[in-house]
Scaffold this active site. Structure first.
Site, PDB file in Angstrom:
ATOM      1  CG  ASP A  41      -0.242   0.067   2.539  1.00  0.00           C
ATOM      2  OD1 ASP A  41       0.809  -0.598   2.686  1.00  0.00           O
ATOM      3  OD2 ASP A  41      -0.724   0.763   3.456  1.00  0.00           O
ATOM      4  CD  GLU A  79       4.464   0.260   6.753  1.00  0.00           C
ATOM      5  OE1 GLU A  79       5.444   0.487   7.468  1.00  0.00           O
ATOM      6  OE2 GLU A  79       3.936   1.141   6.027  1.00  0.00           O
TER       7      GLU A  79
END
Length: 424
Positions: free
Chosen positions: A96, A192
């Site tokens: 991400d 994350e």
């Protein structure tokens, strides 16, 4: 063995560049609100990127590639003949990108042999000035190849540079069977950036007792210490009434109370006024109205004692702001991750020493610096797998001025090859 395989080969460096820019163009931004509400992964675009990575790893000839139900991508590469008794190693990066700046429709720009002059952006009314960015100035002195966005998005080097380096190093090893290696694993995680990257990590799949995140910044950075991280959600409840008849205590404006509270926080504890080992309290979001207003904070410190002091500051100042206005206040703290230093220092597997040796073998001077943030490795270390962090060559993360050095990325890939093939 040439320990600078990727960085010394134009073909391999271009392969790394093509892979990275392709990843950067792939939308995979996460969403903190959804993640905090239990949605995992928090966005569909992360799922799409995971499926793309799964297909790519399989195309490299890796037989064991697993996409878990939570969209982690796991791959296992067995040992070379005669190396089966070596301890496995796991390499980790996250899929991400941050929501602090848009990561949609990223258009990477490649500046070869960067000359150190200010960089203008076609879609941004600003410049990237080496006078203000000393690491960029250094890259200009070295005539490095620089990758930036077009100015209306972030670039996504955090952490697509890390993914590109891991996949490129793995591809090279698979294409060169003369390189002897023990078993190793790859793990690419969602969310994350929201602080939830290890919430559903498939520990049952991971065989390694030591791991490495590839999620750092400038060349040479080797990080085995990070913040202790907590969040704080502070909600003030006031009284609503018609603004024309608000006098004499009929109205308690929660918007004004939350503003007063934020203004009372110590000025020397802002992220903008701290660096090194200094702790900070960062207000990230405010929302609400007259009847109820909420503020969301990050609390960061390298020791648990400092974190407890920050909690007291939040509690005392929030209570004072509420009492001064006859409002009510509720505070919710949540632990996000802990400083990994103690567990890495106590590690007996040699995970940090092996990494230090790989840096040295590739001619990279170690810059031992704390992470003023955290990684998936912070959480994984808590879970019993010590996980220091490796540089990626990315800079100015989470911003429209984010940039990456291809030369530094290639060096990171070299270190990964040496880390996995230390005897060659």
């Amino acid at each position: 063995m040439n320990n600078n395989i990727i960085s010394s080969s134009e073909k391999e460096t271009n392969r790394l560049l093509t892979r990275f820019t392709g990843y950067a163009e792939t939308y995979s931004q996460s969403d903190s609100d959804k993640a905090d509400a239990g949605v995992f992964p928090s966005t569909d675009q992360q799922k799409d990127f995971a499926i793309k990575l799964e297909a790519e790893l399989k195309s490299l000839g890796i037989e064991k590639v697993i996409r878990t139900k939570d969209f982690y991508i796991y791959a296992y590469i067995p040992a070379s003949k005669g190396m089966e008794k070596e301890k496995p190693i796991c390499l980790i990066s996250h899929m991400d990108t941050s929501e602090e700046t848009s990561g949609k429709n990223v258009k990477p720009r490649v500046i070869k042999n960067y000359d150190g002059k200010p960089i203008t952006y076609p879609l941004g009314n600003f410049i990237l000035d080496p006078e203000e960015d000393k690491l960029l100035a250094k890259a200009g002195q070295n005539r490095e190849t620089i990758i930036t966005s077009s100015g209306d998005t972030l670039l996504g080097a955090d952490d697509k540079a890390g993914i590109a380096e891991i996949v490129t190093a793995t591809e090279y090893i698979l294409n060169h069977p003369e390189l002897k290696h023990g078993p190793f694993e790859l793990l690419f995680s969602p969310d994350e950036e929201t602080g939830h990257g290890m919430d559903k990590v498939p520990l049952d799949l991971i065989k390694s007792k030591g791991a490495y995140t590839v999620d750092g910044g400038d060349i040479g950075e080797l990080e085995s210490e990070c913040f202790n991280a907590w969040s704080a959600e502070v909600t003030f409840t006031g009284k609503a009434c018609h603004t024309g008849t608000a006098r004499s205590g009929k109205m308690v404006n929660a918007v004004q109370v939350v503003s007063s509270f934020i203004s009372s926080l110590p000025g020397n504890m802002k992220p903008e006024t701290t660096d090194g080992f200094e702790p900070f309290i960062a207000p990230l979001e405010v929302k609400g109205g007259i009847e109820s207003a909420e503020a969301y904070f990050l609390l960061r410190a390298f020791t648990t004692e400092e974190i407890e002091k920050e909690k007291k500051i939040i509690k005392n100042l929030a209570k004072a702001a509420a009492e001064a206005s006859n409002a009510e206040v509720k505070i919710k703290f949540r632990m996000q991750y802990l400083n990994m230093k103690a567990k890495i220092d106590a590690d007996k597997t040699g995970v940090l020493k092996r990494l230090q040796e790989a840096y040295k073998a590739c001619g990279v001077d170690i810059v031992d610096t704390p992470i003023r943030g955290g990684t998936d490795g912070s959480r994984l270390t808590e879970l019993g797998i010590p996980t220091p962090n490796i540089f990626t060559g990315g800079h100015n993360f989470h911003s429209k001025t984010e940039w990456a050095s291809l030369n530094q990325m290639a060096k990171a890939a070299d270190i990964l090859i040496k880390l996995l093939c230390p005897e060659n």
